[in-house]
Motif scaffolding. Structure first.
Motif, short mmCIF file in Angstrom:
data_model
loop_
_atom_site.label_atom_id
_atom_site.label_comp_id
_atom_site.label_asym_id
_atom_site.label_seq_id
_atom_site.Cartn_x
_atom_site.Cartn_y
_atom_site.Cartn_z
N PRO A 156 -9.74 13.43 3.25
CA PRO A 156 -10.37 13.53 2.16
C PRO A 156 -11.80 13.22 2.35
N MET A 157 -12.11 12.19 3.05
CA MET A 157 -13.45 11.89 3.24
C MET A 157 -14.10 13.02 4.06
N GLU A 158 -13.62 13.63 5.00
CA GLU A 158 -14.14 14.62 5.83
C GLU A 158 -14.55 15.83 5.13
N GLN A 159 -13.49 16.15 3.96
CA GLN A 159 -13.77 17.28 3.05
C GLN A 159 -15.06 17.15 2.20
N MET A 160 -15.01 15.81 1.84
CA MET A 160 -16.48 15.30 0.81
C MET A 160 -17.35 15.50 1.61
N HIS A 161 -17.45 15.33 2.86
CA HIS A 161 -18.75 15.12 3.83
C HIS A 161 -19.11 16.57 4.00
N GLU A 162 -18.03 17.50 4.17
CA GLU A 162 -18.41 18.93 4.54
C GLU A 162 -19.02 19.60 2.94
N ARG A 163 -18.51 19.15 1.84
CA ARG A 163 -19.04 19.79 0.70
C ARG A 163 -20.38 19.25 0.35
N CYS A 164 -20.64 18.01 0.74
CA CYS A 164 -22.31 17.59 0.62
C CYS A 164 -23.08 18.17 1.81
N GLU A 165 -22.62 18.33 2.75
CA GLU A 165 -23.23 19.15 3.80
C GLU A 165 -23.44 20.57 3.55
N ASN A 166 -22.57 21.18 2.76
CA ASN A 166 -22.69 22.73 2.23
C ASN A 166 -23.77 22.77 1.15
N TYR A 167 -24.15 21.70 0.63
CA TYR A 167 -24.96 21.86 -0.63
C TYR A 167 -26.11 21.08 -0.05
N PRO B 297 -29.24 20.18 -1.48
CA PRO B 297 -29.80 19.09 -1.85
C PRO B 297 -29.14 17.75 -1.54
N CYS B 298 -27.78 18.04 -1.85
CA CYS B 298 -27.04 16.55 -1.31
C CYS B 298 -27.02 16.26 0.22
N ASP B 299 -27.23 17.25 1.00
CA ASP B 299 -27.40 17.05 2.52
C ASP B 299 -28.65 16.46 2.86
N TYR B 300 -29.68 16.78 2.18
CA TYR B 300 -31.21 16.09 2.42
C TYR B 300 -31.08 14.81 1.67
N LEU B 301 -30.60 14.67 0.47
CA LEU B 301 -30.64 13.33 -0.07
C LEU B 301 -29.62 12.49 0.60
N SER B 302 -28.45 12.91 1.26
CA SER B 302 -27.85 11.99 1.97
C SER B 302 -28.38 11.54 3.18
N ASP B 303 -29.40 12.27 3.78
CA ASP B 303 -30.29 11.59 4.86
C ASP B 303 -31.35 10.38 4.57
N GLN B 304 -31.85 10.53 3.37
CA GLN B 304 -32.51 9.50 2.85
C GLN B 304 -31.94 8.32 2.16
N GLY C 98 -28.22 7.95 1.87
CA GLY C 98 -26.81 7.66 2.42
C GLY C 98 -26.07 8.46 1.69
N PHE C 99 -24.79 8.74 2.41
CA PHE C 99 -23.86 9.67 1.90
C PHE C 99 -23.32 9.29 0.64
N ALA C 100 -22.95 8.08 0.44
CA ALA C 100 -22.20 7.86 -0.65
C ALA C 100 -22.82 7.83 -1.91
N LEU C 101 -24.15 7.20 -1.88
CA LEU C 101 -25.00 7.30 -3.11
C LEU C 101 -25.47 8.88 -3.24
N ALA C 102 -25.63 9.73 -2.51
CA ALA C 102 -25.82 11.14 -2.47
C ALA C 102 -24.67 11.97 -3.17
N ARG D 197 -24.25 11.25 -6.74
CA ARG D 197 -25.27 11.84 -7.71
C ARG D 197 -25.12 13.00 -8.16
N PHE D 198 -24.36 14.01 -7.03
CA PHE D 198 -24.12 15.34 -7.25
C PHE D 198 -22.83 15.79 -7.74
#
Length: 100
Positions: free
Chosen positions: A66-77, A79-86, A88-92, A95-96
């Motif tokens: 499930p965590m890998e699926q969430m990472h992929e979901r965030c990477e494919n969006y 704004p979430c991918d950009y914010l996760s670099d700023q 962190g993944f959990a907060l980004a 937020r989205f």
């Protein structure tokens, strides 16, 4: 630029075919066929994979955590991918997409 590069590649391929032709009674078509159709073992040498030895390995190859699926979901969006670099993944992700 791409058309110039394509023209250069075609020219080099034709030059290689003309220079590498064997002269002892072979036609130009046979020489070019030999260059374009390498042996099957040589052509597939880089694609060989290790065989899976157990059903356990087959299952976990197709199962995504499930965590890998969430990472992929965030990477494919984006704004979430950009914010996760700023921040962190959990907060980004929170937020989205809400709480995970």
């Amino acid at each position: 630029m791409r058309s110039l590069l394509a023209l250069l590649i075609v020219t080099l391929a034709l030059a290689a075919l003309c220079c590498c032709e064997k002269g002892k009674g072979t036609s130009s078509q046979e020489g070019s066929r030999a260059l374009l159709n390498p042996a099957k073992e040589v052509a597939n040498a880089f694609v060989k994979r290790n065989k899976r030895s157990s059903p356990y390995e087959w299952y976990f190859e197709s199962y995504r955590r499930p965590m890998e699926q969430m990472h992929e979901r965030c990477e494919n969006y984006p704004p979430c991918d950009y914010l996760s670099d700023q921040i962190g993944f959990a907060l980004a992700y929170n937020r989205f997409f809400g709480r995970y």
